[in-house]
Motif scaffolding. Structure first.
Motif, mmCIF file in Angstrom:
data_model
loop_
_atom_site.group_PDB
_atom_site.id
_atom_site.type_symbol
_atom_site.label_atom_id
_atom_site.label_comp_id
_atom_site.label_asym_id
_atom_site.label_seq_id
_atom_site.Cartn_x
_atom_site.Cartn_y
_atom_site.Cartn_z
ATOM 1 N N ASP A 17 8.708 -7.088 -69.784
ATOM 2 C CA ASP A 17 9.060 -5.846 -69.089
ATOM 3 C C ASP A 17 9.390 -6.114 -67.626
ATOM 4 O O ASP A 17 10.347 -5.540 -67.077
ATOM 5 C CB ASP A 17 7.904 -4.844 -69.181
ATOM 6 C CG ASP A 17 7.688 -4.328 -70.598
ATOM 7 O OD1 ASP A 17 8.611 -4.452 -71.419
ATOM 8 O OD2 ASP A 17 6.585 -3.811 -70.872
ATOM 9 N N LYS A 20 12.822 -7.793 -67.379
ATOM 10 C CA LYS A 20 13.898 -6.822 -67.614
ATOM 11 C C LYS A 20 14.127 -5.936 -66.387
ATOM 12 O O LYS A 20 15.270 -5.610 -66.049
ATOM 13 C CB LYS A 20 13.584 -5.964 -68.838
ATOM 14 C CG LYS A 20 13.737 -6.701 -70.158
ATOM 15 C CD LYS A 20 13.430 -5.772 -71.327
ATOM 16 C CE LYS A 20 13.658 -6.470 -72.664
ATOM 17 N NZ LYS A 20 13.345 -5.588 -73.820
ATOM 18 N N THR A 21 13.049 -5.561 -65.739
ATOM 19 C CA THR A 21 13.167 -4.748 -64.523
ATOM 20 C C THR A 21 13.884 -5.515 -63.418
ATOM 21 O O THR A 21 14.756 -4.965 -62.727
ATOM 22 C CB THR A 21 11.776 -4.318 -64.028
ATOM 23 O OG1 THR A 21 11.145 -3.527 -65.037
ATOM 24 C CG2 THR A 21 11.883 -3.505 -62.753
ATOM 25 N N ARG A 23 16.055 -7.942 -63.775
ATOM 26 C CA ARG A 23 17.465 -8.047 -64.142
ATOM 27 C C ARG A 23 18.208 -6.745 -63.875
ATOM 28 O O ARG A 23 19.324 -6.746 -63.321
ATOM 29 C CB ARG A 23 17.595 -8.413 -65.640
ATOM 30 C CG ARG A 23 17.434 -9.890 -65.938
ATOM 31 C CD ARG A 23 17.210 -10.115 -67.414
ATOM 32 N NE ARG A 23 18.148 -9.410 -68.259
ATOM 33 C CZ ARG A 23 19.332 -9.882 -68.640
ATOM 34 N NH1 ARG A 23 19.737 -11.071 -68.228
ATOM 35 N NH2 ARG A 23 20.107 -9.190 -69.443
ATOM 36 N N HIS A 24 17.608 -5.654 -64.274
ATOM 37 C CA HIS A 24 18.252 -4.358 -64.075
ATOM 38 C C HIS A 24 18.490 -4.080 -62.589
ATOM 39 O O HIS A 24 19.564 -3.601 -62.199
ATOM 40 C CB HIS A 24 17.390 -3.250 -64.685
ATOM 41 C CG HIS A 24 17.923 -1.880 -64.440
ATOM 42 N ND1 HIS A 24 19.015 -1.370 -65.121
ATOM 43 C CD2 HIS A 24 17.529 -0.899 -63.571
ATOM 44 C CE1 HIS A 24 19.277 -0.161 -64.683
ATOM 45 N NE2 HIS A 24 18.396 0.157 -63.744
ATOM 46 N N ASN A 25 17.512 -4.400 -61.766
ATOM 47 C CA ASN A 25 17.635 -4.156 -60.326
ATOM 48 C C ASN A 25 18.743 -4.983 -59.690
ATOM 49 O O ASN A 25 19.522 -4.465 -58.878
ATOM 50 C CB ASN A 25 16.305 -4.443 -59.627
ATOM 51 C CG ASN A 25 15.239 -3.429 -59.963
ATOM 52 O OD1 ASN A 25 15.537 -2.346 -60.477
ATOM 53 N ND2 ASN A 25 13.991 -3.752 -59.684
ATOM 54 N N TYR A 27 21.370 -6.389 -61.208
ATOM 55 C CA TYR A 27 22.681 -5.996 -61.721
ATOM 56 C C TYR A 27 23.127 -4.662 -61.130
ATOM 57 O O TYR A 27 24.310 -4.457 -60.842
ATOM 58 C CB TYR A 27 22.652 -5.912 -63.245
ATOM 59 C CG TYR A 27 22.636 -7.265 -63.935
ATOM 60 C CD1 TYR A 27 23.158 -8.386 -63.304
ATOM 61 C CD2 TYR A 27 22.104 -7.423 -65.210
ATOM 62 C CE1 TYR A 27 23.148 -9.618 -63.922
ATOM 63 C CE2 TYR A 27 22.090 -8.655 -65.843
ATOM 64 C CZ TYR A 27 22.609 -9.753 -65.187
ATOM 65 O OH TYR A 27 22.626 -10.974 -65.792
ATOM 66 N N GLU A 28 22.165 -3.764 -60.943
ATOM 67 C CA GLU A 28 22.486 -2.476 -60.335
ATOM 68 C C GLU A 28 22.899 -2.657 -58.876
ATOM 69 O O GLU A 28 23.850 -2.021 -58.400
ATOM 70 C CB GLU A 28 21.276 -1.547 -60.435
ATOM 71 C CG GLU A 28 21.550 -0.125 -59.984
ATOM 72 C CD GLU A 28 20.343 0.778 -60.175
ATOM 73 O OE1 GLU A 28 19.307 0.498 -59.537
ATOM 74 O OE2 GLU A 28 20.432 1.741 -60.966
ATOM 75 N N GLN A 31 26.281 -4.109 -58.840
ATOM 76 C CA GLN A 31 27.190 -3.372 -59.719
ATOM 77 C C GLN A 31 27.842 -4.320 -60.740
ATOM 78 O O GLN A 31 29.047 -4.278 -60.982
ATOM 79 C CB GLN A 31 28.263 -2.646 -58.889
ATOM 80 C CG GLN A 31 27.680 -1.602 -57.947
ATOM 81 C CD GLN A 31 28.731 -0.858 -57.162
ATOM 82 O OE1 GLN A 31 29.889 -1.267 -57.081
ATOM 83 N NE2 GLN A 31 28.349 0.272 -56.582
ATOM 84 N N GLU A 34 25.555 -5.871 -67.401
ATOM 85 C CA GLU A 34 24.553 -6.700 -68.087
ATOM 86 C C GLU A 34 25.204 -7.326 -69.317
ATOM 87 O O GLU A 34 25.187 -6.755 -70.411
ATOM 88 C CB GLU A 34 23.330 -5.867 -68.443
ATOM 89 C CG GLU A 34 22.568 -5.383 -67.218
ATOM 90 C CD GLU A 34 21.170 -4.893 -67.543
ATOM 91 O OE1 GLU A 34 20.532 -5.466 -68.447
ATOM 92 O OE2 GLU A 34 20.718 -3.934 -66.903
ATOM 93 N N GLN A 37 21.532 -10.112 -73.088
ATOM 94 C CA GLN A 37 20.224 -9.505 -73.302
ATOM 95 C C GLN A 37 19.179 -10.606 -73.399
ATOM 96 O O GLN A 37 19.480 -11.748 -73.748
ATOM 97 C CB GLN A 37 20.206 -8.645 -74.554
ATOM 98 C CG GLN A 37 20.459 -9.400 -75.838
ATOM 99 C CD GLN A 37 20.322 -8.514 -77.065
ATOM 100 O OE1 GLN A 37 19.258 -8.446 -77.686
ATOM 101 N NE2 GLN A 37 21.400 -7.820 -77.407
#
Length: 252
Positions: A17, A20-21, A23-25, A27-28, A31, A34, A37
């Motif tokens: 978890d 994943k957080t 990575r999301h941060n 990539y966001e 911009q 993703e 996976q």
């Protein structure tokens, strides 16, 4: 006691978890799509292994049928690696409270329906030991096998060998300090010697690992990824205990 209090290291799920957080941060922030996976994550002692997979869409599979290659993971590999080193690793060092000794993301490999890669993160401390008690009882013996084979074949052993059995599928092997001072210096000025030495070290490591696997009755063991980094004088290796388990993991 500290490990019990670290929320990021409570379980494999909490580590997943957290990853994943991160990575999301990143990539966001950039911009950036993703593209991959996290297919699988496993840990052992001071090593964290992550399997990344990019599944191809229908039109990308059609391109492959025409002989064209459409692999975003491979195309953007340098950028992804840069994101990891500049943002993710410093954040993990802080949150895990442990310095990262080595990090390596292997160049992606491609199959008909997907591309995949694996990352190895090696920490100074055994921060995952509480999650894998009793795991890897033969690791030190395997490391000794590899060192002995190096000495017998090369008249010089590596400075450091670590073998970490991560689970029933993966074994991480890091071999460091394999080059004499002259050869390390010569690789800086000669591209030909660098290529030659890389091939030689990879072959010697392959033989040493096969020797150790045989001694430990790992009949189906094989090397999945192997990469020698001459500047670090270190070869990073991911081996699997059997091909069937690895193929099943990718398909699930």
């Amino acid at each position: 006691m500290w490990l019990k209090k670290n929320l990021y290291l409570q379980s494999i799920q909490s580590i997943l978890d957290y990853q994943k957080t991160l990575r999301h941060n990143i990539y966001e922030y950039y911009q950036f799509p993703e593209l991959t996976q996290i297919k699988y994550i496993t840990v052992g002692r001071q090593v964290e292994l992550i399997v990344y997979v990019e599944y191809f869409s229908k039109w990308e599979k059609v391109l492959l049928g025409y002989g064209d290659e459409h692999n975003n993971f491979k195309k953007y590999y340098p950028l992804i690696l840069n994101f990891m080193k500049k943002y993710v690793l410093p954040k993990k060092e802080k949150d895990y409270s442990s310095h990262i000794r080595y990090y390596h993301l292997f160049n992606p490999c491609m199959q008909q329906t997907l591309s995949y890669s694996i990352s190895l993160t090696v920490y100074d401390d055994n921060i995952f030991k509480h999650l894998t008690k009793g795991q890897g009882s033969g690791d030190d013996s395997m490391a000794a096998d590899i060192s002995r084979y190096y000495r017998e074949q090369n008249l010089r052993g590596p400075e450091w060998v670590t073998v970490v059995s991560l689970d029933k599928i993966f074994v991480a092997i890091i071999i460091s300090g394999v080059t004499s001072p002259f050869w390390h210096r010569y690789q800086q000025v000669s591209l030909e010697s660098r290529i030659f030495f890389k091939d030689a070290i990879k072959q010697l490591s392959k033989e040493a690992i096969e020797f150790s696997f045989k001694n430990h009755n790992i009949a189906g063991g094989r090397i999945l990824f192997s990469d020698f980094q001459w500047k670090e004088d270190t070869i990073f290796i991911v081996a699997i205990r059997d091909k069937e388990s690895w193929e099943k993991l990718l398909k699930v």
